[in-house]
Scaffold this motif. Sequence first.
Motif, PDB file in Angstrom:
ATOM      1  N   ILE A 283       1.448 -12.114  15.308  1.00 30.67           N
ATOM      2  CA  ILE A 283       1.805 -10.733  15.303  1.00 30.67           C
ATOM      3  C   ILE A 283       1.144  -9.685  14.858  1.00 30.67           C
ATOM      4  CG2 ILE A 283       3.653  -9.583  13.793  1.00 30.67           C
ATOM      5  CD1 ILE A 283       5.152 -12.180  13.252  1.00 30.67           C
ATOM      6  N   SER A 284       1.266  -8.588  15.567  1.00 30.56           N
ATOM      7  CA  SER A 284       0.463  -7.544  15.211  1.00 30.56           C
ATOM      8  C   SER A 284       1.469  -6.472  15.152  1.00 30.56           C
ATOM      9  CB  SER A 284      -0.455  -7.198  16.511  1.00 30.56           C
ATOM     10  OG  SER A 284       0.013  -7.045  17.644  1.00 30.56           O
ATOM     11  N   VAL A 285       1.005  -5.356  14.537  1.00 34.93           N
ATOM     12  CA  VAL A 285       1.614  -4.001  14.432  1.00 34.93           C
ATOM     13  C   VAL A 285       0.927  -2.991  14.779  1.00 34.93           C
ATOM     14  CG1 VAL A 285       2.791  -2.552  12.661  1.00 34.93           C
ATOM     15  CG2 VAL A 285       3.064  -4.908  12.412  1.00 34.93           C
ATOM     16  N   ASP A 286       1.385  -2.062  15.621  1.00 41.82           N
ATOM     17  CA  ASP A 286       0.976  -0.603  16.148  1.00 41.82           C
ATOM     18  C   ASP A 286       1.481   0.542  15.356  1.00 41.82           C
ATOM     19  OD1 ASP A 286      -1.330  -1.207  18.152  1.00 41.82           O
ATOM     20  OD2 ASP A 286       0.206  -2.312  18.948  1.00 41.82           O
ATOM     21  N   VAL A 287       0.618   1.286  14.625  1.00 42.10           N
ATOM     22  CA  VAL A 287       1.152   2.381  14.263  1.00 42.10           C
ATOM     23  C   VAL A 287       0.943   3.827  14.873  1.00 42.10           C
ATOM     24  CG1 VAL A 287       1.389   3.959  12.016  1.00 42.10           C
ATOM     25  CG2 VAL A 287       1.152   1.598  11.921  1.00 42.10           C
TER      26      VAL A 287
ATOM     27  N   GLU B 208      10.062   0.549   6.167  1.00 44.90           N
ATOM     28  CA  GLU B 208      11.459   0.563   6.709  1.00 44.90           C
ATOM     29  C   GLU B 208      11.485   0.362   8.169  1.00 44.90           C
ATOM     30  OE1 GLU B 208      14.655   2.505   3.979  1.00 44.90           O
ATOM     31  OE2 GLU B 208      12.731   3.576   3.974  1.00 44.90           O
ATOM     32  N   GLU B 209      10.398   1.108   8.939  1.00 44.73           N
ATOM     33  CA  GLU B 209      10.324   1.204  10.159  1.00 44.73           C
ATOM     34  C   GLU B 209       9.689  -0.244  10.795  1.00 44.73           C
ATOM     35  OE1 GLU B 209      10.900   3.994  13.462  1.00 44.73           O
ATOM     36  OE2 GLU B 209      10.460   4.655  11.299  1.00 44.73           O
ATOM     37  N   ILE B 210       8.738  -0.734   9.820  1.00 40.77           N
ATOM     38  CA  ILE B 210       8.225  -2.073  10.416  1.00 40.77           C
ATOM     39  C   ILE B 210       9.211  -3.131  10.365  1.00 40.77           C
ATOM     40  CG2 ILE B 210       6.604  -3.877   9.872  1.00 40.77           C
ATOM     41  CD1 ILE B 210       4.877  -1.611   9.268  1.00 40.77           C
TER      42      ILE B 210
ATOM     43  N   PRO C 113       0.995  -1.346   0.045  1.00 37.24           N
ATOM     44  CA  PRO C 113       0.042  -0.002   0.074  1.00 37.24           C
ATOM     45  C   PRO C 113       0.782   1.317  -0.087  1.00 37.24           C
ATOM     46  CG  PRO C 113      -0.939  -1.374   1.497  1.00 37.24           C
ATOM     47  CD  PRO C 113       0.307  -2.272   1.021  1.00 37.24           C
ATOM     48  N   GLU C 114       0.429   2.462  -0.672  1.00 34.72           N
ATOM     49  CA  GLU C 114       1.274   3.368  -1.110  1.00 34.72           C
ATOM     50  C   GLU C 114       1.544   4.062   0.561  1.00 34.72           C
ATOM     51  OE1 GLU C 114       2.790   5.929  -3.755  1.00 34.72           O
ATOM     52  OE2 GLU C 114       1.956   4.075  -3.857  1.00 34.72           O
ATOM     53  N   ALA C 115       0.942   3.778   1.352  1.00 32.85           N
ATOM     54  CA  ALA C 115       0.962   4.469   2.653  1.00 32.85           C
ATOM     55  C   ALA C 115       2.350   4.226   3.210  1.00 32.85           C
ATOM     56  CB  ALA C 115       0.032   4.174   3.881  1.00 32.85           C
ATOM     57  N   LEU C 116       2.795   2.723   3.034  1.00 39.29           N
ATOM     58  CA  LEU C 116       3.884   2.055   3.736  1.00 39.29           C
ATOM     59  C   LEU C 116       5.268   2.650   2.976  1.00 39.29           C
ATOM     60  CD1 LEU C 116       2.743  -1.513   4.097  1.00 39.29           C
ATOM     61  CD2 LEU C 116       3.531  -0.111   5.938  1.00 39.29           C
ATOM     62  N   TYR C 117       5.046   3.286   1.628  1.00 37.90           N
ATOM     63  CA  TYR C 117       6.130   3.883   1.174  1.00 37.90           C
ATOM     64  C   TYR C 117       6.347   5.363   1.457  1.00 37.90           C
ATOM     65  CZ  TYR C 117       6.054  -0.276  -1.775  1.00 37.90           C
ATOM     66  OH  TYR C 117       5.732  -1.469  -2.378  1.00 37.90           O
ATOM     67  N   LYS C 118       5.244   6.248   1.606  1.00 39.88           N
ATOM     68  CA  LYS C 118       5.029   7.607   1.802  1.00 39.88           C
ATOM     69  C   LYS C 118       5.057   7.915   3.169  1.00 39.88           C
ATOM     70  CE  LYS C 118       3.300   8.614  -2.541  1.00 39.88           C
ATOM     71  NZ  LYS C 118       2.382   9.472  -3.625  1.00 39.88           N
ATOM     72  N   GLU C 119       4.401   7.501   4.165  1.00 40.14           N
ATOM     73  CA  GLU C 119       4.324   7.771   5.639  1.00 40.14           C
ATOM     74  C   GLU C 119       5.386   7.387   6.377  1.00 40.14           C
ATOM     75  OE1 GLU C 119       0.662   6.494   7.028  1.00 40.14           O
ATOM     76  OE2 GLU C 119      -0.641   7.048   5.778  1.00 40.14           O
TER      77      GLU C 119
ATOM     78  N   ILE D 168       8.909  -4.597  20.558  1.00 40.27           N
ATOM     79  CA  ILE D 168       9.869  -3.337  20.504  1.00 40.27           C
ATOM     80  C   ILE D 168       9.441  -2.637  19.224  1.00 40.27           C
ATOM     81  CG2 ILE D 168      12.380  -2.567  19.779  1.00 40.27           C
ATOM     82  CD1 ILE D 168      13.479  -4.710  21.231  1.00 40.27           C
ATOM     83  N   GLY D 169       9.600  -1.187  19.724  1.00 44.67           N
ATOM     84  CA  GLY D 169       9.187  -0.259  18.711  1.00 44.67           C
ATOM     85  C   GLY D 169       9.641   1.223  18.837  1.00 44.67           C
ATOM     86  N   THR D 170       9.196   2.178  18.038  1.00 39.38           N
ATOM     87  CA  THR D 170       9.714   3.480  18.011  1.00 39.38           C
ATOM     88  C   THR D 170       8.717   4.460  18.322  1.00 39.38           C
ATOM     89  OG1 THR D 170       9.842   3.305  15.515  1.00 39.38           O
ATOM     90  CG2 THR D 170      11.837   3.070  16.574  1.00 39.38           C
ATOM     91  N   ILE D 171       9.059   5.421  19.119  1.00 41.60           N
ATOM     92  CA  ILE D 171       7.775   6.442  19.440  1.00 41.60           C
ATOM     93  C   ILE D 171       7.674   7.173  18.409  1.00 41.60           C
ATOM     94  CG2 ILE D 171       7.266   8.185  21.275  1.00 41.60           C
ATOM     95  CD1 ILE D 171       8.599   6.521  23.250  1.00 41.60           C
ATOM     96  N   ALA D 172       8.794   7.710  17.857  1.00 42.10           N
ATOM     97  CA  ALA D 172       8.729   8.594  16.538  1.00 42.10           C
ATOM     98  C   ALA D 172       9.476   7.929  15.428  1.00 42.10           C
ATOM     99  CB  ALA D 172       9.287   9.986  16.868  1.00 42.10           C
ATOM    100  N   PRO D 173       9.385   8.212  14.303  1.00 40.30           N
ATOM    101  CA  PRO D 173       9.956   7.447  13.254  1.00 40.30           C
ATOM    102  C   PRO D 173      11.518   7.743  13.083  1.00 40.30           C
ATOM    103  CG  PRO D 173       8.899   9.663  12.578  1.00 40.30           C
ATOM    104  CD  PRO D 173       8.429   8.999  13.872  1.00 40.30           C
ATOM    105  N   VAL D 174      12.262   6.677  12.913  1.00 39.80           N
ATOM    106  CA  VAL D 174      13.525   6.871  12.856  1.00 39.80           C
ATOM    107  C   VAL D 174      14.130   6.330  11.301  1.00 39.80           C
ATOM    108  CG1 VAL D 174      14.254   6.311  15.146  1.00 39.80           C
ATOM    109  CG2 VAL D 174      14.114   4.559  13.925  1.00 39.80           C
ATOM    110  N   MET D 175      13.302   5.982  10.501  1.00 39.22           N
ATOM    111  CA  MET D 175      13.581   5.509   9.237  1.00 39.22           C
ATOM    112  C   MET D 175      12.671   6.348   8.211  1.00 39.22           C
ATOM    113  SD  MET D 175      15.597   3.269   9.987  1.00 39.22           S
ATOM    114  CE  MET D 175      15.815   2.083   8.509  1.00 39.22           C
ATOM    115  N   PRO D 176      13.056   6.323   6.853  1.00 37.42           N
ATOM    116  CA  PRO D 176      12.807   7.121   5.710  1.00 37.42           C
ATOM    117  C   PRO D 176      11.089   6.844   5.461  1.00 37.42           C
ATOM    118  CG  PRO D 176      14.996   6.306   5.350  1.00 37.42           C
ATOM    119  CD  PRO D 176      14.427   5.496   6.521  1.00 37.42           C
ATOM    120  N   SER D 177      10.705   5.490   5.778  1.00 36.47           N
ATOM    121  CA  SER D 177       9.229   5.216   5.548  1.00 36.47           C
ATOM    122  C   SER D 177       8.984   4.136   6.474  1.00 36.47           C
ATOM    123  CB  SER D 177       9.188   4.516   4.054  1.00 36.47           C
ATOM    124  OG  SER D 177       9.867   3.181   3.992  1.00 36.47           O
ATOM    125  N   LEU D 178       7.475   4.081   6.452  1.00 37.05           N
ATOM    126  CA  LEU D 178       6.703   3.376   7.515  1.00 37.05           C
ATOM    127  C   LEU D 178       7.195   1.816   7.126  1.00 37.05           C
ATOM    128  CD1 LEU D 178       4.878   2.725  10.023  1.00 37.05           C
ATOM    129  CD2 LEU D 178       2.955   2.965   8.242  1.00 37.05           C
TER     130      LEU D 178
END
Length: 245
Positions: A170-174, A141-143, A105-111, A129-139
């Motif tokens: 597995i679950s993912v929280d954005v 890559e964050e995941i 989905p486009e959101a995973l590349y752009k957000e 484990i996760g990140t409070i704020a983004p540290v990678m260029p795209s969502l």
Amino acid sequence: MLAGLRNTEKTGDKKTAKGEDRDRGPAVREQLTDKEQPAGNTKEIREKQALEESRKQRRNTMTEAQVQECQKKRDNADPWVRLAWDTITAYVTDKNVIPVPKNLPEALYKEQAGAFVSIHKLGELRGCIGTIAPVMPSLAEEIIRNAICAATQDPRFYPIAAKELPFLDISVDVLGAPEPISSKSELDIKRYGVIVTCGGRRGLLLPDLEGVESVDHQIFIACRKAGIDPSEHYALQRFEVIRHY
């Protein structure tokens, strides 16, 4: 990608460590464990011991039906969770860090957003484990980054082995952007996660977690995770998540 992984800061109680975990960097661990519950009386301790024994028996009696249920969830996972699954499978099996796949989905590349990857085995937390704020260029890559960290770098657990893959969920929280609040009355444990900050210490707890009974309990756990005494003056923030299964 590998550089991002090397810079991951791990927090949490190690198996042989005493004391509390602290959020010392962008990557933090999440979810509630028995160790983070307030101390109880002898009856409660016995009940917890009985529960742990029951859990051990469950682990030893994994049925084919349960394996099939795990596989069904994996087959029906949305693209966010599918990405985490593919990442963990490749890394646990062959130590490969997958590239960002095409046709997501486009959101995973752009957000860009903070994200937590939670792993359960037979209903029990196995890594988060996760990140409070983004540290990678795209969502995406964050995941990928946080999926590998959750599977292999959560200090509360041994790294996940390939033989465990059929039994995992597995679950993912954005995470949405945190917003400051002036009172705990603005919290709702089902809707909002909480961030507690005191000086350089910060603790986070996701919303809608099993075992979190009230707003006071939610704040207590977040404070404890950061090593903040509840009597200290601290700032509160709340945030919402989109939880993917």
